[in-house]
Design a protein around this motif. Sequence first.
Motif, PDB file in Angstrom:
ATOM      1  N   ASN A  80       0.878  -1.176   0.000  1.00  0.00           N
ATOM      2  CA  ASN A  80       0.000   0.000   0.000  1.00  0.00           C
ATOM      3  C   ASN A  80       0.915   1.225   0.000  1.00  0.00           C
ATOM      4  N   GLU A  81       1.290   1.644  -1.194  1.00  0.00           N
ATOM      5  CA  GLU A  81       2.229   2.741  -1.364  1.00  0.00           C
ATOM      6  C   GLU A  81       1.622   3.794  -2.270  1.00  0.00           C
ATOM      7  N   LYS A  82       2.318   4.901  -2.456  1.00  0.00           N
ATOM      8  CA  LYS A  82       1.770   5.988  -3.270  1.00  0.00           C
ATOM      9  C   LYS A  82       1.511   5.556  -4.707  1.00  0.00           C
ATOM     10  N   THR A  83       2.183   4.500  -5.160  1.00  0.00           N
ATOM     11  CA  THR A  83       1.981   3.986  -6.514  1.00  0.00           C
ATOM     12  C   THR A  83       0.723   3.135  -6.610  1.00  0.00           C
ATOM     13  N   GLY A  84       0.056   2.925  -5.502  1.00  0.00           N
ATOM     14  CA  GLY A  84      -1.202   2.184  -5.504  1.00  0.00           C
ATOM     15  C   GLY A  84      -1.175   1.000  -4.561  1.00  0.00           C
ATOM     16  N   ASN A  85      -2.335   0.412  -4.406  1.00  0.00           N
ATOM     17  CA  ASN A  85      -2.498  -0.757  -3.557  1.00  0.00           C
ATOM     18  C   ASN A  85      -2.359  -1.986  -4.434  1.00  0.00           C
ATOM     19  N   GLU A  86      -1.678  -3.015  -3.935  1.00  0.00           N
ATOM     20  CA  GLU A  86      -1.580  -4.254  -4.701  1.00  0.00           C
ATOM     21  C   GLU A  86      -1.438  -5.442  -3.768  1.00  0.00           C
ATOM     22  N   LEU A  87      -1.954  -6.556  -4.253  1.00  0.00           N
ATOM     23  CA  LEU A  87      -1.886  -7.829  -3.551  1.00  0.00           C
ATOM     24  C   LEU A  87      -1.431  -8.870  -4.561  1.00  0.00           C
ATOM     25  N   ILE A  88      -0.419  -9.649  -4.190  1.00  0.00           N
ATOM     26  CA  ILE A  88       0.062 -10.728  -5.049  1.00  0.00           C
ATOM     27  C   ILE A  88      -0.031 -12.020  -4.254  1.00  0.00           C
ATOM     28  N   LEU A  89      -0.691 -13.015  -4.841  1.00  0.00           N
ATOM     29  CA  LEU A  89      -0.922 -14.295  -4.172  1.00  0.00           C
ATOM     30  C   LEU A  89      -0.427 -15.451  -5.032  1.00  0.00           C
ATOM     31  N   ALA A  90       0.276 -16.375  -4.414  1.00  0.00           N
ATOM     32  CA  ALA A  90       0.555 -17.671  -5.042  1.00  0.00           C
ATOM     33  C   ALA A  90      -0.467 -18.619  -4.429  1.00  0.00           C
ATOM     34  N   VAL A  91      -1.290 -19.239  -5.274  1.00  0.00           N
ATOM     35  CA  VAL A  91      -2.363 -20.094  -4.758  1.00  0.00           C
ATOM     36  C   VAL A  91      -2.150 -21.546  -5.160  1.00  0.00           C
ATOM     37  N   ASP A  92      -2.633 -22.435  -4.317  1.00  0.00           N
ATOM     38  CA  ASP A  92      -2.465 -23.871  -4.542  1.00  0.00           C
ATOM     39  C   ASP A  92      -3.549 -24.381  -5.484  1.00  0.00           C
ATOM     40  N   CYS A  93      -3.443 -23.942  -6.746  1.00  0.00           N
ATOM     41  CA  CYS A  93      -4.398 -24.348  -7.785  1.00  0.00           C
ATOM     42  C   CYS A  93      -3.714 -24.166  -9.133  1.00  0.00           C
ATOM     43  N   LYS A  94      -3.526 -25.239  -9.823  1.00  0.00           N
ATOM     44  CA  LYS A  94      -2.870 -25.157 -11.131  1.00  0.00           C
ATOM     45  C   LYS A  94      -3.860 -24.875 -12.259  1.00  0.00           C
ATOM     46  N   ASP A  95      -5.159 -24.890 -11.946  1.00  0.00           N
ATOM     47  CA  ASP A  95      -6.193 -24.608 -12.946  1.00  0.00           C
ATOM     48  C   ASP A  95      -6.367 -23.094 -13.059  1.00  0.00           C
ATOM     49  N   SER A  96      -5.463 -22.472 -13.790  1.00  0.00           N
ATOM     50  CA  SER A  96      -5.473 -21.012 -13.888  1.00  0.00           C
ATOM     51  C   SER A  96      -6.687 -20.489 -14.642  1.00  0.00           C
ATOM     52  N   THR A  97      -7.263 -21.287 -15.536  1.00  0.00           N
ATOM     53  CA  THR A  97      -8.477 -20.866 -16.243  1.00  0.00           C
ATOM     54  C   THR A  97      -9.622 -20.703 -15.249  1.00  0.00           C
ATOM     55  N   ARG A  98      -9.759 -21.627 -14.338  1.00  0.00           N
ATOM     56  CA  ARG A  98     -10.784 -21.549 -13.283  1.00  0.00           C
ATOM     57  C   ARG A  98     -10.596 -20.282 -12.449  1.00  0.00           C
ATOM     58  N   ILE A  99      -9.353 -19.997 -12.083  1.00  0.00           N
ATOM     59  CA  ILE A  99      -9.058 -18.809 -11.271  1.00  0.00           C
ATOM     60  C   ILE A  99      -9.338 -17.546 -12.080  1.00  0.00           C
ATOM     61  N   LYS A 100      -8.908 -17.503 -13.346  1.00  0.00           N
ATOM     62  CA  LYS A 100      -9.143 -16.319 -14.186  1.00  0.00           C
ATOM     63  C   LYS A 100     -10.636 -16.064 -14.350  1.00  0.00           C
ATOM     64  N   ASP A 101     -11.411 -17.115 -14.582  1.00  0.00           N
ATOM     65  CA  ASP A 101     -12.866 -16.959 -14.716  1.00  0.00           C
ATOM     66  C   ASP A 101     -13.468 -16.378 -13.437  1.00  0.00           C
ATOM     67  N   ALA A 102     -13.008 -16.855 -12.297  1.00  0.00           N
ATOM     68  CA  ALA A 102     -13.533 -16.362 -11.017  1.00  0.00           C
ATOM     69  C   ALA A 102     -13.136 -14.903 -10.782  1.00  0.00           C
ATOM     70  N   MET A 103     -11.904 -14.546 -11.127  1.00  0.00           N
ATOM     71  CA  MET A 103     -11.442 -13.175 -10.916  1.00  0.00           C
ATOM     72  C   MET A 103     -12.153 -12.215 -11.888  1.00  0.00           C
ATOM     73  N   THR A 104     -12.396 -12.669 -13.111  1.00  0.00           N
ATOM     74  CA  THR A 104     -13.155 -11.859 -14.066  1.00  0.00           C
ATOM     75  C   THR A 104     -14.574 -11.654 -13.547  1.00  0.00           C
ATOM     76  N   HIS A 105     -15.148 -12.693 -12.962  1.00  0.00           N
ATOM     77  CA  HIS A 105     -16.493 -12.584 -12.382  1.00  0.00           C
ATOM     78  C   HIS A 105     -16.510 -11.520 -11.276  1.00  0.00           C
ATOM     79  N   ILE A 106     -15.488 -11.492 -10.444  1.00  0.00           N
ATOM     80  CA  ILE A 106     -15.409 -10.468  -9.392  1.00  0.00           C
ATOM     81  C   ILE A 106     -15.332  -9.080 -10.026  1.00  0.00           C
ATOM     82  N   GLU A 107     -14.472  -8.920 -11.036  1.00  0.00           N
ATOM     83  CA  GLU A 107     -14.346  -7.618 -11.706  1.00  0.00           C
ATOM     84  C   GLU A 107     -15.681  -7.164 -12.301  1.00  0.00           C
ATOM     85  N   GLU A 108     -16.439  -8.114 -12.832  1.00  0.00           N
ATOM     86  CA  GLU A 108     -17.669  -7.761 -13.532  1.00  0.00           C
ATOM     87  C   GLU A 108     -18.889  -7.641 -12.635  1.00  0.00           C
ATOM     88  N   THR A 109     -18.859  -8.215 -11.442  1.00  0.00           N
ATOM     89  CA  THR A 109     -20.052  -8.196 -10.590  1.00  0.00           C
ATOM     90  C   THR A 109     -19.921  -7.336  -9.339  1.00  0.00           C
TER      91      THR A 109
END
Length: 172
Positions: A80-109
């Motif tokens: 959380n710095e003047k350049t903006g807030n950011e969060l980086i996560l390494a998650v225990d899921c190799k199905d990146s398509t599933r994760i991308k779909d879920a994150m897109t759903h969050i962005e859209e809803t």
Amino acid sequence: MLHGETVILTDMLDCRERRARKQDEYQEKYHTTIISFCMNIPGPIKTNEDITKVFHSGVHDILQYLEDNHIAILESVEHNEKTGNELILAVDCKDSTRIKDAMTHIEETHPIGRLFDIDVLDPAGNKMSRNTFRKCFICNCQAQECASRRRHSVPEMQEFIDSKIQDFLSSR
């Protein structure tokens, strides 16, 4: 109008470099899906108290999805710095398509999800693309087209974003 500490191009370049290094570090260490979340805030002011509140609302939704779907977080870092807030996560899921779909759903809803920028990198380190184009904050046209043609001024975008943030925060 958005208020906060002004950033310059070199600040943003340093921030992007740090983010890329952390993503690479997580890729090398875990060989898994990486989620990188920050905010789409055009102009020289990238964060303030209200933007941080909205960011944490997005963090909550991401973490709730992971918890609800029993996806462990292997490692994470939040800045959380003047350049903006950011969060980086390494998650225990190799199905990146599933994760991308879920994150897109969050962005859209999410009520203010258009301000969210949730990138997903697959286990090989490739950035996953969304299935649909992002819409402009202001006019609902394709965001990339508005940006490349500079259809909206930075003050116009800042005023619009600040209004959306205030509406969101007052409704909570």
